[in-house]
Design a protein around this motif. Structure first.
Motif, PDB file in Angstrom:
ATOM      1  N   GLN A 212       0.893   5.459   0.893  1.00  0.00           N
ATOM      2  CA  GLN A 212       0.207   6.539   1.600  1.00  0.00           C
ATOM      3  C   GLN A 212       0.914   7.851   1.303  1.00  0.00           C
TER       4      GLN A 212
ATOM      5  N   TYR B 253       0.842  -1.189   0.000  1.00  0.00           N
ATOM      6  CA  TYR B 253       0.000   0.000   0.000  1.00  0.00           C
ATOM      7  C   TYR B 253       0.880   1.242   0.000  1.00  0.00           C
TER       8      TYR B 253
ATOM      9  N   PHE C  49       3.621   0.685   2.681  1.00  0.00           N
ATOM     10  CA  PHE C  49       3.324  -0.310   3.701  1.00  0.00           C
ATOM     11  C   PHE C  49       3.231  -1.696   3.075  1.00  0.00           C
TER      12      PHE C  49
ATOM     13  N   PHE D 221      -0.050  -5.090   9.116  1.00  0.00           N
ATOM     14  CA  PHE D 221       0.763  -4.119   8.400  1.00  0.00           C
ATOM     15  C   PHE D 221       2.139  -3.963   9.049  1.00  0.00           C
ATOM     16  N   GLY D 222       3.128  -3.653   8.210  1.00  0.00           N
ATOM     17  CA  GLY D 222       4.417  -3.206   8.714  1.00  0.00           C
ATOM     18  C   GLY D 222       4.338  -1.738   9.121  1.00  0.00           C
ATOM     19  N   GLN D 223       5.467  -1.225   9.618  1.00  0.00           N
ATOM     20  CA  GLN D 223       5.494   0.149  10.128  1.00  0.00           C
ATOM     21  C   GLN D 223       5.527   1.181   9.010  1.00  0.00           C
TER      22      GLN D 223
ATOM     23  N   GLY E  88     -10.123  -8.321   4.624  1.00  0.00           N
ATOM     24  CA  GLY E  88      -9.283  -7.144   4.764  1.00  0.00           C
ATOM     25  C   GLY E  88      -8.633  -7.042   6.124  1.00  0.00           C
ATOM     26  N   LYS E  89      -8.659  -8.131   6.876  1.00  0.00           N
ATOM     27  CA  LYS E  89      -8.003  -8.123   8.180  1.00  0.00           C
ATOM     28  C   LYS E  89      -6.536  -8.391   7.915  1.00  0.00           C
ATOM     29  N   LEU E  90      -5.752  -7.324   7.897  1.00  0.00           N
ATOM     30  CA  LEU E  90      -4.365  -7.408   7.489  1.00  0.00           C
ATOM     31  C   LEU E  90      -3.429  -7.051   8.637  1.00  0.00           C
TER      32      LEU E  90
ATOM     33  N   LEU F 257      -4.630   5.328   2.601  1.00  0.00           N
ATOM     34  CA  LEU F 257      -3.803   4.327   1.941  1.00  0.00           C
ATOM     35  C   LEU F 257      -4.446   3.892   0.635  1.00  0.00           C
TER      36      LEU F 257
ATOM     37  N   LEU G 151      -4.103   0.858  -2.399  1.00  0.00           N
ATOM     38  CA  LEU G 151      -3.496  -0.409  -2.785  1.00  0.00           C
ATOM     39  C   LEU G 151      -2.673  -0.217  -4.052  1.00  0.00           C
TER      40      LEU G 151
END
Lengths: 112, 113
Positions: free
Chosen positions: B37, B35, B88, B103-105, B99-101, B43, B45
């Motif tokens: 941002q 993603y 991300f 995510f990295g920082q 959509g329950k993901l 965000l 995709l």
């Protein structure tokens, strides 16, 4: 509307007050998600609604957090007795059968 | 538990290639995502890859997946100043396509003219 709409875009509140954040998903999207983005951190999953099924609340950090989705469309995230650590950007997303998430611009919450 | 790690910052010159790396822990993840941002925006995709694929190319974007090492990378060819954003990496939580993901920082990409 054309995209996911969130309100308010910015909210400043005092510690201990309750806040409500609103999300209006893309029309026709059956799934709706709330995420939280704290400063310098990735997104943290909070809660997920899919159709008429019971929501997946596994990401809510405490019982001060709750969310509802009325009529399968608009959702409200409520934070009771806010704390300073609740300060973050709260992001809402919706998706259709494809699973692709469409995010709103977020509600920035600051707890003083 | 499930975790996604990314380096926090990358700086490149306009026209160079950018490579953003990510490691994940959940081997049951079916989908992995990138993603983007942009400042003040939600965000968006960029691309995704199924876990049974090694590579996916989409115009200037190339995604490489090393499932054995649980390593995902995003290569942006001919990087432009408009590519400056936070990127991300995310994995699906388990084998479901919800959509329950996780995510990295996020990796902040700075593109210098």
């Amino acid at each position: 509307g054309a995209g996911v709409s969130q309100s308010p875009s910015n909210k400043v509140t005092e510690k201990g007050k309750d806040v409500e954040l609103r999300c209006d998903p893309i029309s026709g999207h059956t799934a709706l998600y709330w995420y939280r983005q704290s400063l310098g951190q990735g997104l943290e999953f909070l809660i997920y609604f899919q159709g008429n099924s019971a929501p997946d609340k596994s990401g809510l950090p405490s019982d001060r957090f709750s969310a509802e989705r009325t009529g399968g469309s608009v959702s409200t995230l409520t934070i009771q007795r806010t704390q300073q650590e609740d300060s973050a950007v709260y992001l809402c997303a919706s998706s259709s059968y494809t699973g692709e998430l469409f995010f709103g611009e977020g509600s920035r919450l600051t707890v003083l | 538990g499930e975790d996604v790690e990314q380096s926090l910052f990358l700086s490149v010159r306009e026209g160079d290639s950018s490579v953003i790396n990510c490691t994940y822990t959940d081997s049951s993840s079916t989908y992995l995502y990138w993603y983007k941002q942009e400042p003040g925006a939600g965000l968006q995709l960029l691309t995704y890859i199924f876990s049974n694929m090694d590579m996916k190319q989409d115009q200037r974007l190339t995604v490489l997946l090393n499932k054995k090492d649980k390593h995902l990378s995003l290569r942006i060819a001919d990087t432009q100043t408009g590519d400056s954003a936070i990127y991300f990496c995310a994995e699906s939580s388990g084998s479901s396509n919800t959509g329950k993901l996780i995510f990295g920082q996020g990796t902040t990409l700075q593109v210098k003219p």
